[in-house]
Design an enzyme around this catalytic site. Structure first.
Site, PDB file in Angstrom:
ATOM      1  N   ASP A  90       0.813  -1.221   0.000  1.00  0.00           N
ATOM      2  CA  ASP A  90       0.000   0.000   0.000  1.00  0.00           C
ATOM      3  C   ASP A  90       0.840   1.263   0.000  1.00  0.00           C
ATOM      4  O   ASP A  90       0.351   2.343  -0.306  1.00  0.00           O
ATOM      5  CB  ASP A  90      -0.847   0.054   1.288  1.00  0.00           C
ATOM      6  CG  ASP A  90      -2.118  -0.757   1.199  1.00  0.00           C
ATOM      7  OD1 ASP A  90      -2.613  -0.952   0.080  1.00  0.00           O
ATOM      8  OD2 ASP A  90      -2.603  -1.185   2.254  1.00  0.00           O
TER       9      ASP A  90
HETATM   10  C1  GLC Z   1      -1.669  -4.100   5.298  1.00  0.00           C
HETATM   11  C2  GLC Z   1      -2.883  -4.095   4.408  1.00  0.00           C
HETATM   12  C3  GLC Z   1      -2.660  -4.935   3.176  1.00  0.00           C
HETATM   13  C4  GLC Z   1      -1.387  -4.554   2.499  1.00  0.00           C
HETATM   14  C5  GLC Z   1      -0.218  -4.565   3.463  1.00  0.00           C
HETATM   15  C6  GLC Z   1       1.057  -4.055   2.840  1.00  0.00           C
HETATM   16  O1  GLC Z   1      -1.504  -5.329   5.872  1.00  0.00           O
HETATM   17  O2  GLC Z   1      -4.021  -4.569   5.097  1.00  0.00           O
HETATM   18  O3  GLC Z   1      -3.733  -4.817   2.284  1.00  0.00           O
HETATM   19  O4  GLC Z   1      -1.166  -5.440   1.432  1.00  0.00           O
HETATM   20  O5  GLC Z   1      -0.526  -3.749   4.561  1.00  0.00           O
HETATM   21  O6  GLC Z   1       1.011  -2.696   2.583  1.00  0.00           O
HETATM   22  C1  GLC Z   2      -1.442  -0.610   5.092  1.00  0.00           C
HETATM   23  C2  GLC Z   2      -0.028  -0.530   5.521  1.00  0.00           C
HETATM   24  C3  GLC Z   2       0.247   0.683   6.334  1.00  0.00           C
HETATM   25  C4  GLC Z   2      -0.306   1.900   5.672  1.00  0.00           C
HETATM   26  C5  GLC Z   2      -1.755   1.721   5.369  1.00  0.00           C
HETATM   27  C6  GLC Z   2      -2.321   2.902   4.689  1.00  0.00           C
HETATM   28  O1  GLC Z   2      -2.232  -0.997   6.128  1.00  0.00           O
HETATM   29  O2  GLC Z   2       0.361  -1.641   6.269  1.00  0.00           O
HETATM   30  O3  GLC Z   2       1.611   0.801   6.573  1.00  0.00           O
HETATM   31  O4  GLC Z   2      -0.099   3.013   6.471  1.00  0.00           O
HETATM   32  O5  GLC Z   2      -1.932   0.598   4.568  1.00  0.00           O
HETATM   33  O6  GLC Z   2      -3.673   3.008   4.900  1.00  0.00           O
END
Ligand code: GLC
Ligand code: GLC
Length: 819
Positions: free
Chosen positions: A487
């Site tokens: 993300d």
């Molecule tokens: C969090 C989010 C997931 C994403 C991951 C890496 O675990 O829930 O959707 O793939 O972060 O950013």
């Molecule tokens: C996912 C990631 C996190 C980020 C978020 C954004 O959950 O793990 O690091 O801040 O997405 O909404």
């Protein structure tokens, strides 16, 4: 140091120090009524949606961290001394404190001044209520006169509004108390048809429903005035903070035990039968009262608890391993499937780190959670797949999230995370391999929940594939969109405004950033769809998918390889990301795992080279970090990933979700030693001895363990709600232990450490029970080449589908003697 121990026989983790480094939590309920509960009875409850139907209050990010819960107090009426048998909130020094977190229940027990108390908390199957069964035993030589107080604080339903809208909320709270039952009915007069109830099995000496009457002005939960003085004030809440507390007096002879049951529950009335008498404003209790009466009986509670235990014995029986490695066995047999159930139910909504008001169900998260859940309750997986697919957009793209209560795509987070659609294909494929239920492909599923747009689920999968094919960049790699799995890798975002969300802010137009990760994922998904198409006799589609996968593989070979590992992406300007050319972030974990899982690099030796690079550059004793070197400053063209301090989260933390991809990749190159080694580095049970460093629960996976660049390497955060649960279960059960459901049978393809000898597995699959004995000489590192299935030799490693349901199938799997 340890704060407790596993009780494997009872499938419990027993916490023996109440002051764990962080609250160590558990979940109650697995259908519609849920709660989280900490080892000191903190936590809260909700009905279906942690934001919109919150029953009780909890104060996140408080000091101490864990404030608000299901607290009971005991008071010695002779001395006036009082305490919490769960340690919090009074923090008296207790003897024999223990919190047993089990599957769907927790039991907290302790002794104080010769009085033992044990509280069992659980949600009975099929009900929307929780039970607190309190057993108080007098271990003194003389009779004891005690007071027992229960306590909770009600949430005014919408947890977000409850925590912010005080000008209204301090005036709307309403309760009723009738026959000893406290009913919380805020807003029941108008559009809500639901209420909460808090009941007690014993005659009451008193009650309170107004928080400040119970606590007393300027006091907190550690010394409620009602408990201190040994008398409730029978307060009725009008506005302010509705709460619930019962006061029961107990006289207990030496050696005697008394049981008291409290029930906290949720009920809904039909709109035309809300009030009794009609026309009044009094809740009609005729529907709920029989349920309350039933569960206030000890025999009914005992039976419901046994049923819960039996339910889990049955669910866990689907996949059992006896490998002789305790960390493998207890995670595979108990805790990992349990965590998969929780992630399936909660998605990323409610934990110690997820406030229950933040997010809906993620399209990609939910699809991946299914991978670890589908074998347990396939019918619920099927329903979930349809729900998710119904939010898919006609382009094949997806809303990133949807709301569990409405099942609608949620525009708060928008869309165009270009990996999203591919995960749906993987999830449906897993469902089909597990169940063989191809009828799901013909279910008419709408796009964007719009009536009239229904098309067979099969077509949704086709559009998922087309979505990627239609969005390719200058190198022929998939465009990344807002972001892919990571993300925080926001290559088109260029955000310079403080506080702006990297996930929702308008992206720079004309972006051509591409993702090597999505390319790998696409190859997996296209191959899955090819198999599905073949099952349907759709040879043309199968051929299209196979050639699209092959073409993508070539593109990765040409533009995705950096020399010693797979590149991560190309940025907005077409420059490589995750390349030796970069100063920071030269190598990323995700494409190494994903591309090799997809089979890329197996034939030309690049897979092994990439995995060597992972071992040299990314592996740490606490797991494999996301990238190296960590970003030391904000890079406008990379986005959120470079906002985190080095070693945390996506910026070079051990993002555990990605580690099983590398474990699976190691099995693809035949390195069972390497795969299990990585597995044990993040396995919570194997980290139990490091609890003061790890700090999270030793029975569940964490989303993140701080990496080597962090100030606190090895420290876990975001336990429980993470795709790590499903992927680790997949890695260990399907690839390392090697028991893999396929369309044509059960693949038995272990890839374990050479030193392992024989081991056994049981797997229920397609209605049959496969009892599998792997025959392996210690020292052998080859693969299974031959099976004996019910006495008959089968070449290869695919145990055929059962001839008849209900069959018991004996399988011996022979590992080659020499490597
Ligand atoms: C969090 C989010 C997931 C994403 C991951 C890496 O675990 O829930 O959707 O793939 O972060 O950013
Ligand atoms: C996912 C990631 C996190 C980020 C978020 C954004 O959950 O793990 O690091 O801040 O997405 O909404």
């Amino acid at each position: 140091m340890r704060y407790g121990h596993f009780d494997d026989a009872r499938r419990e983790y027993v916490i023996t120090h109440p002051d764990t480094p962080l609250p160590w939590i558990n979940y109650l309920g697995s259908e519609e009524y849920f709660g989280i509960i900490s080892n000191t009875a903190g936590g809260y409850s909700f009905y279906r949606d942690a934001r919109l139907r919150r029953l009780t209050r909890y104060r996140y990010n408080n000091a101490p961290l864990d404030v608000g819960g299901r607290y009971v107090y005991l008071r010695d009426d002779a001395s006036g001394d009082f305490w919490s048998p769960s340690w919090q909130p009074t923090q008296r020094e207790l003897e024999d404190y223990a919190c047993r977190h089990g599957l769907g229940y927790s039991i907290i027990s302790s002794r104080y001044q010769g009085i033992s108390a044990e509280t069992l908390y659980f949600v009975p199957g099929g009900e929307t209520l929780e039970i607190w069964l309190v057993r108080v035993t007098n271990e003194r030589a003389e009779p004891a006169k005690l007071s027992l107080f229960s306590s909770i604080e009600f949430c005014l339903w919408d947890a977000q509004d409850d925590a912010t809208n005080f000008q209204r909320n301090y005036s709307v709270g309403e309760v009723e108390v009738e026959d000893g039952v406290i009913y919380h009915k805020t807003e029941y007069r108008e559009r809500r048809d639901h209420f909460a109830f808090f009941a007690c099995s014993e005659p009451l000496a008193g009650f309170d429903t107004q928080r400040d009457a119970f606590l007393g002005p300027y006091r907190s939960w550690d010394r409620p005035i009602a408990v201190e003085r040994g008398a409730s004030s029978n307060s009725i809440a009008h506005g302010w903070q509705p709460s619930g507390s019962h006061h029961v007096r107990l006289e207990i002879g030496p050696g005697e035990t008394k049981e008291v049951i409290f029930l906290l529950g949720y009920a809904e009335n039909p709109r035309d039968a809300k009030f009794d008498p009609p026309g009044s404003q009094t809740i009609d209790k005729r529907l709920v009262r029989p349920t309350i009466d039933r569960y206030l009986q000890p025999a009914v509670v005992a039976e419901a608890f046994e049923a819960l235990r039996a339910r889990w014995t049955d669910l866990l029986g689907i996949c059992q391993a006896q490998t002789g490695n305790e960390h493998v066995d207890r995670m595979v047999n108990v805790w990992n499937p349990y965590q998969c159930m929780v992630t399936f139910n909660m998605s990323r909504s409610a934990s110690l780190f997820e406030s229950g008001i933040g997010r809906g169900m993620g399209f990609r998260d939910t699809s991946q959670d299914l991978l670890g859940f589908v074998h347990m309750i396939p019918s619920r997986a099927r329903e979930r797949l349809i729900d998710v697919a119904s939010t898919q957009l006609p382009t094949g793209g997806a809303y990133h999230q949807y709301q569990p209560l409405t099942k609608r795509g949620n525009n708060d987070v928008g869309s165009r995370f270009n990996d999203d659609p591919a995960w749906l294909v993987l999830a449906v494929a897993a469902y089909l391999k597990e169940t063989g239920d191809t009828s799901i492909l013909d279910v008419a599923v709408p796009y964007d929940n719009r009536p009239g747009t229904e098309r067979p689920l099969y077509e949704h999968l086709q559009r998922s594939i087309v979505y990627t094919l239609e969005r390719r960049g200058p190198h022929g790699l998939p465009l990344i969109g807002r972001a892919d799995w990571n993300d925080c890798l926001n290559l088109n975002c260029f955000s310079e405004t403080p506080g702006e969300s990297f996930q929702t802010t308008e992206n720079r137009s004309g972006g051509v950033a591409e993702s090597v990760f999505i390319a790998g994922l696409f190859v997996l998904a296209a191959n899955d769809l090819a198999e599905i198409a073949a099952l349907r006799g759709d040879g043309a589609e199968a051929a299209r998918c196979i050639s699209a996968a092959a073409e993508m593989r070539d593109v990765v070979a040409q533009h995705g390889w950096d020399g010693a590992w797979f590149r991560r992406a190309y940025d907005f300007y077409g420059r490589p990301v995750g390349s030796a050319e970069n100063d920071e972030g030269q190598i990323f974990i995700e494409p190494q795992g994903m591309c090799i899982m997809a089979g890329i690099g197996l034939d030309d030796g690049r897979a092994r080279v990439a995995l060597d690079s992972v071992r040299q550059r990314l592996a740490t004793p606490h797991g494999i970090v996301v990238l190296q070197p960590a970003f030391t400053r904000y890079h406008l063209h990379l986005g959120e990933i470079s906002t985190y301090p080095g070693g945390y989260k996506e910026n070079a933390g051990v993002f555990c979700h990605t580690n099983p991809w590398v474990m699976i990749a190691e099995t693809r190159v035949g390195n069972g030693d390497g795969a299990l080694d990585y597995y044990l580095r993040i396995n919570p049970s194997a980290r139990e001895d490091l609890s003061e460093i790890h700090r999270g629960e030793p029975y569940v996976y964490a989303q993140m363990i701080a990496g080597k660049d962090a100030a606190t390497p090895g420290e876990a955060k975001n336990t429980w709600l993470t795709g790590t649960a499903a992927w680790n279960f997949t890695a260990i059960s399907q690839w390392i232990l090697g028991i893999r459901p396929e369309h044509a049978g059960l693949r038995i393809d272990p890839c374990v450490p050479a030193a392992w000898g024989d081991f056994t597995l049981t797997r229920r699959f397609r209605g049959a029970t496969y009892r599998i004995a792997v025959r392996k000489h210690a020292g052998a590192s080859g693969r299974v080449t031959r099976l004996r299935v019910d006495g008959r030799t089968v070449g290869g490693n695919l145990a055929p589908l059962p001839a008849s349901p209900g069959a018991d199938i004996e399988v011996e799997a022979f590992v080659e003697a020499t490597p």
